[in-house]
Design an enzyme around this catalytic site. Sequence first.
Site, PDB file in Angstrom:
ATOM      1  CB  THR A 120      75.124  68.920  43.459  1.00  0.00           C
ATOM      2  OG1 THR A 120      73.805  69.406  43.294  1.00  0.00           O
ATOM      3  CG2 THR A 120      75.972  69.445  42.311  1.00  0.00           C
ATOM      4  CG  ASP A 121      69.995  67.252  42.862  1.00  0.00           C
ATOM      5  OD1 ASP A 121      70.633  68.318  42.978  1.00  0.00           O
ATOM      6  OD2 ASP A 121      68.849  67.094  43.345  1.00  0.00           O
ATOM      7  CD  GLU A 122      72.037  72.948  41.846  1.00  0.00           C
ATOM      8  OE1 GLU A 122      72.621  73.710  41.051  1.00  0.00           O
ATOM      9  OE2 GLU A 122      71.622  73.307  42.938  1.00  0.00           O
ATOM     10  CE1 TYR A 146      77.844  74.071  43.840  1.00  0.00           C
ATOM     11  CE2 TYR A 146      75.600  73.662  43.090  1.00  0.00           C
ATOM     12  CZ  TYR A 146      76.675  73.331  43.887  1.00  0.00           C
ATOM     13  OH  TYR A 146      76.600  72.245  44.726  1.00  0.00           O
ATOM     14  CE  LYS A 150      79.991  69.856  43.754  1.00  0.00           C
ATOM     15  NZ  LYS A 150      80.942  69.693  44.884  1.00  0.00           N
ATOM     16  NE  ARG A 189      66.985  85.999  51.782  1.00  0.00           N
ATOM     17  CZ  ARG A 189      66.691  86.636  50.667  1.00  0.00           C
ATOM     18  NH1 ARG A 189      66.411  85.951  49.560  1.00  0.00           N
ATOM     19  NH2 ARG A 189      66.662  87.954  50.621  1.00  0.00           N
ATOM     20  CG  HIS A 272      64.828  79.354  39.556  1.00  0.00           C
ATOM     21  ND1 HIS A 272      63.974  80.105  40.332  1.00  0.00           N
ATOM     22  CD2 HIS A 272      65.256  78.338  40.343  1.00  0.00           C
ATOM     23  CE1 HIS A 272      63.886  79.568  41.535  1.00  0.00           C
ATOM     24  NE2 HIS A 272      64.649  78.483  41.560  1.00  0.00           N
TER      25      HIS A 272
END
Length: 333
Positions: A120-122, A146, A150, A189, A272
């Site tokens: 992931t880019d995160e 998370y 990763k 959602r 965030h």
Amino acid sequence: MRLLVTGGAGFIGANFVHQTLAERPGTHVVVLDKLTYAGNRTSLEPVADRIDFVHGDVADADLVDRLVGGVDAVVHFAAESHNDNSLTQPWPFLQTNIIGTYALLQAARRHDVRYHHISTDEVYGDLDAAAPAFSEDAPYQPSSPYSATKAASDMLVRAWVRSFGVRATLSNCSNNYGPYQHVEKFIPRQITNLIDGVRPRLYGAGHQVRDWIHVEDHNRAVWSVLEHGRIGQTYLIGANGELDNKAVVRLILAEFGRDPDDFDHVTDRPGHDQRYAIDATLLRTELGWEPRYSDFRTGLADTIRWYREHENWWRPQKEITERAYVAAGEQVL
Ligand code: NAD
Ligand code: DAU
């Protein structure tokens, strides 16, 4: 080719299995999936008689060794994938994302099997509004449990390439949207809320930016890397889809014919990440990949149609998911 797809009952993995069977009918697919709350066996129902499905854990070293020994390549999607869950219950993230990757790498090493790692880019943290997009050499600065797990799994892959000669590649993609995505995630959602007549829920002010890519474009890039990527190389995957969360909610509201302000602000996510953005120049120039969904509105409209037409698929998860958000303390501001 005999291919082991881990996490094939999840969002991106299930789309990968469908696309692979449709576009590469010579591929024999084995899916390994633990069927956690995020795994959905019905996502694979249309292809059930064309794949081998194994219900099991990627952290089960004996099972993984046996399965990896019977294939030519592994594409490793399985993960605990939701940031919000990692803030309330981090342990499964360490177990699946780190120990699971370790088990697969050891098996790939033992059997000399090609391995592709989905990330992931995160792992690169977040960006200020004016900062240039992430590229392959950006420093790792994960923010959440998370993304930290990763990042750890990516580091294991790099070490197993260098120390043991494992034939591995990595890809780090931005936010995906499309069919079969769990209703805990942002876009499904809000779509399913609106189908139920409930107002969309925006964390905080809604100014965070995500770089949206259609899941089919992600999976085509994965195939490019699997077939033509350089061993040891990381490829960033993104489709220039930057939008802030409020803008996405307003596009969804417009598709439902609703007022642009018809949403609620709710409790923000702790820590965030502000903005993600991908520079996919390497993937485009070296491997010739281009996204087919160049217009986010078209992809979003397709996705909304899919959720309208597949209520049986998402309905069983909806109430449980919303209750979990309330239990985690989400409140309208
Ligand atoms: P998902 O949560 O929808 O699916 C995860 C799947 O893995 C589920 O089927 C689940 O049952 C399975 N699984 C979980 N733990 C397991 C275990 N221990 N053993 C076997 N199976 C297990 O996730 P997703 O959104 O499809 O993400 C897939 C991969 O792509 C993840 O590695 C994620 O980090 C990465 N990724 C996701 C996005 C995104 O926007 N969703 C973007 C970039 C990268
Ligand atoms: O960038 C890639 C990552 O994208 C993947 O690695 C993750 O697996 C995937 O879940 C996704 O992470 P995000 O945290 O960005 O996705 P999520 O759908 O949870 O949230 C997207 C944005 O929307 C984020 O800024 C939080 C916000 N949000 C989310 C929900 C669920 C809301 O405003 N309201 C919501 O109800």
